[in-house]
Design a protein around this motif. Structure first.
Motif, PDB file in Angstrom:
ATOM      1  N   ALA A  13      28.579  33.852  41.255  1.00  0.00           N
ATOM      2  CA  ALA A  13      29.298  33.530  42.198  1.00  0.00           C
ATOM      3  C   ALA A  13      30.747  33.018  41.913  1.00  0.00           C
ATOM      4  O   ALA A  13      31.492  33.132  43.033  1.00  0.00           O
ATOM      5  N   ARG A  14      30.949  32.399  41.008  1.00  0.00           N
ATOM      6  CA  ARG A  14      32.225  31.763  40.613  1.00  0.00           C
ATOM      7  C   ARG A  14      33.437  32.979  40.467  1.00  0.00           C
ATOM      8  O   ARG A  14      34.592  33.025  41.014  1.00  0.00           O
ATOM      9  N   LEU A  15      32.885  34.048  39.858  1.00  0.00           N
ATOM     10  CA  LEU A  15      33.804  35.285  40.051  1.00  0.00           C
ATOM     11  C   LEU A  15      34.173  35.615  41.457  1.00  0.00           C
ATOM     12  O   LEU A  15      35.554  36.037  41.792  1.00  0.00           O
ATOM     13  N   LYS A  16      33.079  35.595  42.407  1.00  0.00           N
ATOM     14  CA  LYS A  16      33.277  36.162  43.630  1.00  0.00           C
ATOM     15  C   LYS A  16      34.285  35.113  44.348  1.00  0.00           C
ATOM     16  O   LYS A  16      34.960  35.473  45.179  1.00  0.00           O
ATOM     17  N   VAL A  17      34.054  33.753  44.337  1.00  0.00           N
ATOM     18  CA  VAL A  17      34.646  32.954  45.484  1.00  0.00           C
ATOM     19  C   VAL A  17      36.043  32.728  44.707  1.00  0.00           C
ATOM     20  O   VAL A  17      37.146  32.224  45.593  1.00  0.00           O
ATOM     21  N   THR A  18      36.304  32.999  43.401  1.00  0.00           N
ATOM     22  CA  THR A  18      37.831  32.900  42.949  1.00  0.00           C
ATOM     23  C   THR A  18      38.243  34.146  42.978  1.00  0.00           C
ATOM     24  O   THR A  18      39.682  34.295  42.653  1.00  0.00           O
ATOM     25  N   GLY A  19      37.864  35.076  43.406  1.00  0.00           N
ATOM     26  CA  GLY A  19      38.615  36.421  43.534  1.00  0.00           C
ATOM     27  C   GLY A  19      38.773  37.312  42.274  1.00  0.00           C
ATOM     28  O   GLY A  19      39.532  38.098  42.150  1.00  0.00           O
ATOM     29  N   THR A  20      38.081  36.750  41.323  1.00  0.00           N
ATOM     30  CA  THR A  20      38.072  37.589  39.996  1.00  0.00           C
ATOM     31  C   THR A  20      37.153  38.683  39.530  1.00  0.00           C
ATOM     32  O   THR A  20      37.193  39.101  38.722  1.00  0.00           O
ATOM     33  N   ALA A  21      36.121  38.946  40.574  1.00  0.00           N
ATOM     34  CA  ALA A  21      35.047  39.870  40.616  1.00  0.00           C
ATOM     35  C   ALA A  21      36.010  41.117  40.774  1.00  0.00           C
ATOM     36  O   ALA A  21      36.728  41.215  41.834  1.00  0.00           O
ATOM     37  N   THR A  22      35.887  42.038  39.769  1.00  0.00           N
ATOM     38  CA  THR A  22      36.645  43.483  39.900  1.00  0.00           C
ATOM     39  C   THR A  22      35.918  44.525  40.696  1.00  0.00           C
ATOM     40  O   THR A  22      35.025  44.952  40.200  1.00  0.00           O
ATOM     41  N   TYR A  23      36.142  44.749  41.967  1.00  0.00           N
ATOM     42  CA  TYR A  23      35.831  46.021  42.701  1.00  0.00           C
ATOM     43  C   TYR A  23      36.566  47.178  42.301  1.00  0.00           C
ATOM     44  O   TYR A  23      37.334  47.252  41.787  1.00  0.00           O
ATOM     45  N   SER A  24      35.908  48.330  42.615  1.00  0.00           N
ATOM     46  CA  SER A  24      36.195  49.533  42.184  1.00  0.00           C
ATOM     47  C   SER A  24      37.913  49.914  42.472  1.00  0.00           C
ATOM     48  O   SER A  24      38.459  50.328  41.678  1.00  0.00           O
ATOM     49  N   ALA A  25      38.335  49.586  43.741  1.00  0.00           N
ATOM     50  CA  ALA A  25      39.882  49.873  43.890  1.00  0.00           C
ATOM     51  C   ALA A  25      40.620  48.752  43.065  1.00  0.00           C
ATOM     52  O   ALA A  25      41.904  48.798  43.365  1.00  0.00           O
ATOM     53  N   GLU A  26      40.095  47.776  42.448  1.00  0.00           N
ATOM     54  CA  GLU A  26      40.868  46.809  42.136  1.00  0.00           C
ATOM     55  C   GLU A  26      41.258  46.821  40.396  1.00  0.00           C
ATOM     56  O   GLU A  26      41.880  45.990  39.814  1.00  0.00           O
ATOM     57  N   HIS A  27      40.387  47.882  39.910  1.00  0.00           N
ATOM     58  CA  HIS A  27      40.736  48.275  38.489  1.00  0.00           C
ATOM     59  C   HIS A  27      42.123  48.485  38.252  1.00  0.00           C
ATOM     60  O   HIS A  27      42.762  49.276  39.003  1.00  0.00           O
ATOM     61  N   LEU A 234      31.038  70.346  33.263  1.00  0.00           N
ATOM     62  CA  LEU A 234      31.063  69.210  32.069  1.00  0.00           C
ATOM     63  C   LEU A 234      29.710  68.730  31.751  1.00  0.00           C
ATOM     64  O   LEU A 234      28.918  68.684  32.628  1.00  0.00           O
ATOM     65  N   PRO A 235      29.534  68.404  30.296  1.00  0.00           N
ATOM     66  CA  PRO A 235      28.189  67.693  30.096  1.00  0.00           C
ATOM     67  C   PRO A 235      28.420  66.368  30.827  1.00  0.00           C
ATOM     68  O   PRO A 235      29.387  65.805  30.690  1.00  0.00           O
ATOM     69  N   PRO A 236      27.069  65.898  31.247  1.00  0.00           N
ATOM     70  CA  PRO A 236      27.315  64.510  31.942  1.00  0.00           C
ATOM     71  C   PRO A 236      27.703  63.407  30.835  1.00  0.00           C
ATOM     72  O   PRO A 236      28.520  62.623  31.316  1.00  0.00           O
ATOM     73  N   GLU A 237      27.489  63.655  29.382  1.00  0.00           N
ATOM     74  CA  GLU A 237      28.076  62.538  28.776  1.00  0.00           C
ATOM     75  C   GLU A 237      29.868  62.586  28.411  1.00  0.00           C
ATOM     76  O   GLU A 237      30.220  61.532  27.983  1.00  0.00           O
ATOM     77  N   GLN A 238      30.340  63.343  29.219  1.00  0.00           N
ATOM     78  CA  GLN A 238      31.749  63.613  29.095  1.00  0.00           C
ATOM     79  C   GLN A 238      32.495  62.705  30.361  1.00  0.00           C
ATOM     80  O   GLN A 238      33.378  62.841  30.629  1.00  0.00           O
ATOM     81  N   VAL A 239      31.239  62.342  31.357  1.00  0.00           N
ATOM     82  CA  VAL A 239      31.909  61.792  32.445  1.00  0.00           C
ATOM     83  C   VAL A 239      31.323  60.396  32.398  1.00  0.00           C
ATOM     84  O   VAL A 239      30.111  59.943  32.199  1.00  0.00           O
ATOM     85  N   ARG A 240      32.180  59.259  32.637  1.00  0.00           N
ATOM     86  CA  ARG A 240      31.666  57.768  32.570  1.00  0.00           C
ATOM     87  C   ARG A 240      32.097  57.400  34.213  1.00  0.00           C
ATOM     88  O   ARG A 240      33.146  57.425  34.477  1.00  0.00           O
ATOM     89  N   VAL A 241      31.166  56.457  34.737  1.00  0.00           N
ATOM     90  CA  VAL A 241      31.368  55.843  35.886  1.00  0.00           C
ATOM     91  C   VAL A 241      31.133  54.534  35.644  1.00  0.00           C
ATOM     92  O   VAL A 241      30.207  54.079  35.025  1.00  0.00           O
ATOM     93  N   VAL A 242      31.936  53.750  36.256  1.00  0.00           N
ATOM     94  CA  VAL A 242      31.976  52.165  36.037  1.00  0.00           C
ATOM     95  C   VAL A 242      31.921  51.543  37.540  1.00  0.00           C
ATOM     96  O   VAL A 242      32.693  51.730  38.526  1.00  0.00           O
ATOM     97  N   CYS A 243      31.203  50.579  37.576  1.00  0.00           N
ATOM     98  CA  CYS A 243      30.897  49.724  39.010  1.00  0.00           C
ATOM     99  C   CYS A 243      30.268  48.439  38.554  1.00  0.00           C
ATOM    100  O   CYS A 243      29.161  48.423  38.958  1.00  0.00           O
ATOM    101  N   PRO A 244      30.968  47.623  38.131  1.00  0.00           N
ATOM    102  CA  PRO A 244      30.351  46.197  38.068  1.00  0.00           C
ATOM    103  C   PRO A 244      30.096  45.444  39.334  1.00  0.00           C
ATOM    104  O   PRO A 244      29.045  44.413  39.261  1.00  0.00           O
ATOM    105  N   PHE A 245      30.781  45.785  40.679  1.00  0.00           N
ATOM    106  CA  PHE A 245      30.677  45.110  41.624  1.00  0.00           C
ATOM    107  C   PHE A 245      30.568  45.962  42.876  1.00  0.00           C
ATOM    108  O   PHE A 245      31.572  46.998  42.827  1.00  0.00           O
ATOM    109  N   VAL A 246      29.523  45.767  43.920  1.00  0.00           N
ATOM    110  CA  VAL A 246      29.693  46.748  45.032  1.00  0.00           C
ATOM    111  C   VAL A 246      29.827  45.596  46.313  1.00  0.00           C
ATOM    112  O   VAL A 246      28.993  44.872  46.389  1.00  0.00           O
ATOM    113  N   LEU A 476      24.664  45.143  44.694  1.00  0.00           N
ATOM    114  CA  LEU A 476      25.441  45.459  45.944  1.00  0.00           C
ATOM    115  C   LEU A 476      25.745  44.187  46.960  1.00  0.00           C
ATOM    116  O   LEU A 476      26.174  44.010  47.918  1.00  0.00           O
ATOM    117  N   GLY A 477      25.773  42.743  46.176  1.00  0.00           N
ATOM    118  CA  GLY A 477      25.522  41.573  46.880  1.00  0.00           C
ATOM    119  C   GLY A 477      24.362  41.112  46.903  1.00  0.00           C
ATOM    120  O   GLY A 477      24.041  39.998  47.487  1.00  0.00           O
TER     121      GLY A 477
END
Length: 749
Positions: A13-27, A234-246, A476-477
């Motif tokens: 909650a603190r990350l979200k209300v302070t705007g420090t939760a990093t969404y995909s377009a914010e990296h 590519l082999p799947p292990e050569q692709v990394r997907v990151v998504c800490p918040f949706v 996803l919230g």
């Protein structure tokens, strides 16, 4: 006292209300470029010519990619599987819904209005957007099918899906209908509806040699990984997907769409990281929607209301590019006992974007039709709607002929009706008023499958005495961070503040798509097992240590309490968990777990159930509809967190209000493009539209679905709400509206 079940505040909650939760377009990546999609303006045809010189000459433009110059892909469509069924490619679909065919600048064909047909990359977003406006395309247009009534003349049977066959039947429907004392034969429709999460789709792609990293807003990091790997060979292990918040997904982010791979194509072309973020209007077409449905319900019952026959025939719209089936008949197949039943699903093909999963796909649309029809039957029989449902209560799954893993629907009817005051209802339509305002009371049954898939997790105790648990899941919230932290802390015997749960990265143990209300039921057991395995390792290490106060005790002689390992017989014999790690060499102690499905689904039918009661107030002069109160009672297994459960169920009800009264994608059917592709014109409920929402969660124990007894709660809340509203509107006005949404003009006609 168990931490699981308590209304713990969200740990993020603190990350979200302070705007420090990093969404995909914010990296933030160094030397980032920006891509903007150019969309087609015709629904069907070919690209005859492309003029890019003006865009390419603009300052800061790095590339203008079209089908003429885009890098060629190993798999031009990203995936050959169909969302609605068909053969599944490779082993990747074990955890994921099939990926629709993608449009990736590999051909000159146009399949729908709004399809990505070019991509402009520049050093700033503003320059990319400006240049995209200067790309000119000429088309060789072809006649498009954009008339649902004409498309219905060439219906197709969907390819079969596990658990969702296109046709089902039992008994003899025609004979049962002939014997029925009362029957209804009714047609209901639902419109195309679009997801509108607060966070639009966005992807950042970065290549490092032949390794690709995607920062993607997704409900399915593993699915995105596999689709990208397939596209580029590519082999799947050569692709990394990151998504800490949706920032909300509701099904639209459950599959991988074209923009994800296009971002990677752009990054490869310009040799630098590229961000591709869709604007709101671009989310109407390229990333799916709930399809149109037309549903015919035929019900036959005896004089006491016992159903003799149910026939439910559904037609839903699909796309030329790929198929998707809205499985509206799934509710009818299991909800009520009937001696005979027949259901069918058919597809009408339109030249539009591929439809997709939207909160309770099939169950939301199907429950509107079924539960409205039950209400109409109740009036024909002069029978209370609750009593009619109880008269047809299914004591076991009528389709599979196996017992329920648990079912508390009777208690939901009782508790909901009592809280709502249903006994005071005057059944005569138009009989209840508040001054001049018409008052209507309606109800419906809610249900959704209790889904589960295999998942993995890893837990580690660090030398500082904190525990870290990881699984490649998503939040996803909905509260995944919080609930998994509760589960892990309980299993470890540690304070909540000393446990961290991490998710959203394909370098973590694999978890399934966060869809179908299955995350807690799938990932929760894996987290629980990993945490228990770690606790057992700590106990084994402590009891084997000759210097430990617990030396020589058996594993069953030791408890884990508040971060300590304690002798059950002599609580004075205890040692801190952090000390166990230190004395074992100071390296983290780690345990892995894999929680797989057994044969429980063959032995039990697993569903959540509920009952929703709605009051509407209608102005008789202008037809405006207000919903001052809703009561929903649900049996959802063991509740994991009282706050997040309440939030999810309430959110589902609010969406049900939108489905019933507001939501409709207004299409210009001459050209196949949405004309209300924004939040000003696509109406969703706001606070002023919502009255009191009273949530009841009845006590329910389910030892069959998983060791936690947890069912999902994300989608059941929307089911039944639209029907309850329609039933309440009829009770208030005597006008039966069978076409969603129920707007003032329909009430006034």
């Amino acid at each position: 006292m168990s931490i699981v079940g308590q209304g713990i505040d969200r740990v993020d909650a603190r990350l979200k209300v302070t705007g420090t939760a990093t969404y995909s377009a914010e990296h933030k990546l160094p030397n980032m470029a920006y891509a903007v999609i150019v969309q087609s303006t015709i629904p069907k045809g070919r690209i005859a010519a492309v003029e890019t010189a003006a865009a390419e000459a603009m300052p800061g433009v790095l590339a203008v990619l079209t089908h003429q110059n885009a890098p060629r892909l190993a798999k031009p469509h990203g995936s050959e599987t169909k969302q609605g069924g068909g053969e599944q490619s490779k082993p990747d679909q074990k955890q994921s819904p099939p990926t629709p065919k993608l449009t990736l600048l590999q051909e000159d064909r146009v399949y729908y209005n709004g399809q990505p047909v070019a991509l402009v990359v520049a050093d700033t977003f503003e320059r990319a957007r400006d240049a995209a406006r200067r790309v000119r395309l000429r088309y060789a247009a072809e006649p498009a099918q954009l008339d649902f009534s004409k498309a219905k003349q060439k219906l197709r049977r969907p390819e079969p899906q596990p658990e969702r066959p296109s046709d089902t039947g039992r008994g003899n429907v025609e004979r049962s209908l002939q014997r029925a004392a009362t029957r209804v034969d009714l047609l209901y429709t639902t419109p195309m509806e679009n997801h509108n999460p607060i966070e639009p789709h966005a992807t950042i792609a970065q290549w490092e040699g032949d390794r690709l990293t995607l920062y993607d807003t997704t409900q399915n990091i593993s699915g995105a990984q596999r689709t990208a790997a397939l596209s580029f060979g590519l082999p799947p292990e050569q692709v990394r997907v990151v998504c800490p918040f949706v920032g909300g997904g509701f099904g639209s982010k459950g599959t991988t769409w074209s923009h994800v791979v296009l971002a990677a194509i752009a990054a490869k072309a310009v040799q630098r990281p590229v961000k591709l973020a869709l604007d709101r209007t671009q989310m109407y077409g390229p990333v799916g929607a709930r399809p149109l449905t037309e549903q015919r319900l035929v019900l036959g019952a005896n004089a006491q209301g016992k159903l003799a026959a149910i026939r439910h025939d559904t037609i839903s719209s699909t796309a030329t590019l790929d198929d998707f089936t809205e499985p509206c008949t799934s509710v009818s197949r299991i909800l009520y006992a009937s001696e005979s039943l027949q259901t069918s699903q058919r597809l009408a093909t339109l030249d539009v974007g591929v439809p997709t999963y939207m909160r309770a796909p099939g169950e939301a649309s199907g429950s509107f039709a079924l539960e409205s029809a039950l209400d109409e039957l109740a009036y024909r029989l002069k029978m209370d709607p609750v009593e009619l449902r109880l008269a047809n209560y299914a004591e076991k799954d009528p389709e599979k002929d196996i017992p329920w893993s648990s079912k508390s629907l009777r208690e939901c009817y009782r508790a909901g009706a009592e809280r709502f005051g249903w006994a005071r209802r005057n059944p005569k339509p138009g009989s209840m008023r508040n001054g001049r305002t018409l008052v209507g009371w309606g109800m419906a049954t809610a249900t959704y499958p209790a889904n589960r898939k295999g998942a993995k997790a890893v837990a580690a105790l660090l030398p500082d005495g904190t525990a870290v648990v990881r699984s490649g899941s998503h939040d996803l919230g909905t509260g995944t961070y919080t609930v998994m932290t509760q589960i892990a802390a309980d299993a470890l015997g540690m304070p909540l503040s000393r446990v961290r749960f991490q998710l959203g990265d394909t370098t973590m143990p694999e978890a399934p798509v966060s869809g179908g209300s299955q995350t807690v039921a799938s990932v929760g057991p894996a987290v629980h097992q990993a945490a228990r395995a770690l606790r057992d390792k700590l106990i084994a290490t402590a009891t084997a240590d000759t210097a430990s106060p617990l030396h020589g005790l058996g594993a069953g002689d030791v408890d884990a309490v508040d971060g300590w390992l304690v002798s059950r017989a002599d609580p004075a014999r205890r040692v801190q968990m952090s000390t166990v790690v230190t004395r074992a060499g100071g390296q983290p102690i780690v345990a892995n777990a894999s929680a797989e499905q057994g044969d429980e689904k063959k032995r039990f039918s697993m569903h959540a159930f509920g009952a929703v009661f709605v009051e509407v107030h209608i102005d008789p002069d202008v037809g405006t509809i207000h919903v001052p109160r809703v009561v929903g009672a649900y049996g959802i297994g063991r509740m994991m967190n009282a706050k997040t459960t309440h939030s999810q169920l309430m959110g589902g009800i609010v969406w049900g209000l939108g489905m019933g009264l507001m939501e409709k994608t207004e299409m210009d059917w001459r050209f196949g493009r949405a004309v209300n592709a924004n939040l000003a014109d696509y109406h969703v409920p706001v606070n002023a539209d919502c009255g009191a929402i009273d949530i009841i969660v009845v006590d329910e124990e389910d030892k069959q679905i998983n060791e936690l007894g947890a069912k999902g709660v994300g989608e059941i809340g929307i089911t039944g709400v639209a029907a309850a509203i329609a039933n309440a509107v009829y009770h208030a006005t005597g006008k039966r509206i069978r076409d969603l949404p129920i707007t003032p003009d329909k009430v006034m006609v």
